[in-house]
Design an enzyme around this catalytic site. Sequence first.
Site, PDB file in Angstrom:
ATOM      1  N   TYR A 115      -5.144  -5.261  -2.073  1.00  0.00           N
ATOM      2  CA  TYR A 115      -5.935  -4.335  -2.894  1.00  0.00           C
ATOM      3  C   TYR A 115      -5.325  -4.315  -4.277  1.00  0.00           C
ATOM      4  O   TYR A 115      -4.108  -4.199  -4.427  1.00  0.00           O
ATOM      5  CB  TYR A 115      -5.899  -2.939  -2.267  1.00  0.00           C
ATOM      6  CG  TYR A 115      -6.652  -1.884  -3.040  1.00  0.00           C
ATOM      7  CD1 TYR A 115      -8.048  -1.819  -2.992  1.00  0.00           C
ATOM      8  CD2 TYR A 115      -5.978  -0.939  -3.799  1.00  0.00           C
ATOM      9  CE1 TYR A 115      -8.750  -0.848  -3.689  1.00  0.00           C
ATOM     10  CE2 TYR A 115      -6.673   0.049  -4.500  1.00  0.00           C
ATOM     11  CZ  TYR A 115      -8.059   0.081  -4.439  1.00  0.00           C
ATOM     12  OH  TYR A 115      -8.742   1.050  -5.133  1.00  0.00           O
ATOM     13  N   ASP A 123       0.897  -8.690  -8.341  1.00  0.00           N
ATOM     14  CA  ASP A 123       0.554  -7.284  -8.490  1.00  0.00           C
ATOM     15  C   ASP A 123       1.724  -6.480  -7.924  1.00  0.00           C
ATOM     16  O   ASP A 123       1.880  -6.348  -6.709  1.00  0.00           O
ATOM     17  CB  ASP A 123      -0.750  -6.990  -7.737  1.00  0.00           C
ATOM     18  CG  ASP A 123      -1.157  -5.533  -7.862  1.00  0.00           C
ATOM     19  OD1 ASP A 123      -0.340  -4.723  -8.349  1.00  0.00           O
ATOM     20  OD2 ASP A 123      -2.291  -5.205  -7.459  1.00  0.00           O
ATOM     21  N   LYS A 159       2.191   3.106 -11.519  1.00  0.00           N
ATOM     22  CA  LYS A 159       2.843   4.194 -10.786  1.00  0.00           C
ATOM     23  C   LYS A 159       4.268   4.483 -11.231  1.00  0.00           C
ATOM     24  O   LYS A 159       4.486   5.403 -12.015  1.00  0.00           O
ATOM     25  CB  LYS A 159       2.780   3.934  -9.284  1.00  0.00           C
ATOM     26  CG  LYS A 159       1.332   3.658  -8.827  1.00  0.00           C
ATOM     27  CD  LYS A 159       1.151   3.623  -7.331  1.00  0.00           C
ATOM     28  CE  LYS A 159      -0.128   2.965  -6.917  1.00  0.00           C
ATOM     29  NZ  LYS A 159      -1.016   3.755  -6.118  1.00  0.00           N
TER      30      LYS A 159
HETATM   31  N1  HOZ Z   1      -5.691   3.630  -2.269  1.00  0.00           N
HETATM   32  C1  HOZ Z   1      -4.550   4.219  -2.884  1.00  0.00           C
HETATM   33  C2  HOZ Z   1      -3.266   3.665  -2.362  1.00  0.00           C
HETATM   34  N2  HOZ Z   1      -3.278   2.351  -1.908  1.00  0.00           N
HETATM   35  C3  HOZ Z   1      -4.567   5.693  -2.671  1.00  0.00           C
HETATM   36  C4  HOZ Z   1      -4.642   6.383  -3.936  1.00  0.00           C
HETATM   37  C5  HOZ Z   1      -4.707   7.901  -3.797  1.00  0.00           C
HETATM   38  O1  HOZ Z   1      -5.456   8.418  -2.999  1.00  0.00           O
HETATM   39  O2  HOZ Z   1      -3.994   8.546  -4.549  1.00  0.00           O
END
Ligand code: HOZ
Length: 432
Positions: free
Chosen positions: A144, A239, A267
């Site tokens: 992802y 990534d 992040k």
């Molecule tokens: N899909 C995000 C982590 N892989 C989650 C993001 C979130 O809900 O803060």
Amino acid sequence: MKNKNSSKLFEEAKKYIPGGVNSPVRAFKSVGGNPRFIKRAKGAYLIDEDNNKYVDMINSWGPMILGHAFGPIENEVKKATKSSFSFGAPTEKEVRMAKLICDLVPSVEMVRMVNSGTEATMSAIRLARAYTVKDKIIKFEGCYHGHGDAFLISAGSGALSMGHPDSPGVTQSTANDTLTAPYNNKEALSELITKNKGKIAGLILEPVVGNMGCVLPETGYLEFIREICTKEKIVLIFDEVMTGFRLALGGAQERFGVTPDLTTMGKIIGGGMPVGAYGGKKELMEMVSPSGPMYQAGTLSGNPIAMSAGLEMLKQLKNHPEIYKNLDEAGQEIAYGIKAALNELELNYTVNQIGSMYSLFFTDQTVTDYDKAKTCDTQTFGKYFNFMLEKGIYLAPSQFESLFISTRIDKKLIKKILKANFQSLYELKAQK
Ligand code: HOZ
């Protein structure tokens, strides 16, 4: 455990926000029950609107590596707020931040700040296309890279948890330009590249996957990818939104000794504030506007408050190299403890771990790719998740997400986590 206030808020939220949440996984849809609305967090703990206290094993999906509301970062943010919140103009801090990233990440010679991992990955593939003058990209099934159209094909994370790995709304022509390969499969990748010879601009991957749960590259796999990309003149993009500054100060690329052409970050480099970045070889980065023709921009890019938080975070990590050894030890101890509990209870599930990232997969298969991850019994995971929550341990509300350990998880908390894990698995077994 009381859940009255969170339930009420969720009902209210559903009236105004799609699904009641601003990011799908948070809705607890794949685990059942109501999401907890968090009002504050400190150190290793989250506190919800019903005053329940949880040991946080998500840590905002990675960035709170030093725990929540970490004093020195909090101070820098407070100081920065006194000089306004956004200028939309260059600052001295962003220069220091860029220099520090270039010093710390082996492959990065120049870096551009953006506001999220999604922006970083979208920009990185645009750059790969601009540089190579080719259209197609390769991504891996179950990886992802945020919600850019090009990546919502066989996507992991929430897209997989919600059952929409190929999102509607992505045009056919975009989908045609995204080629997918199974992770950890050298032959399939070679074949795909041969079939599309001369057409592939870039290949993007999570060097350690966090978004189908924690999945590690097999020995030699990253090296193989590096070689084939060099040979075929494909821009290799790591990534490192989850792994950057987490698996080592220089990210997964330092840990595995493999050098990508471009790296995307997010992040952690905002210390929890909304920040992302993409960087890499000068030759590539100089194509970015205004030094080159590839356009990408943003008012909030390099935001002064976010830079203050991120800069202090990176300084802390740089000045305390022992953090990584301690995180590795904590990760190993937790993984070992979970495996011991599985053995004792004669449960044949799988644990993947590297450094401070780990997942317990509810399958007897070794999880090395998307197809194996999909063999998990997600219903059983949902029960386990809720048992853990009841015992004060806040896990990611999806089987297909990695967990992230912070430096605030000490020996005492590891014991608490492992005790809750044993009891939860015991209760699961008793139910069967
Ligand atoms: N899909 C995000 C982590 N892989 C989650 C993001 C979130 O809900 O803060």
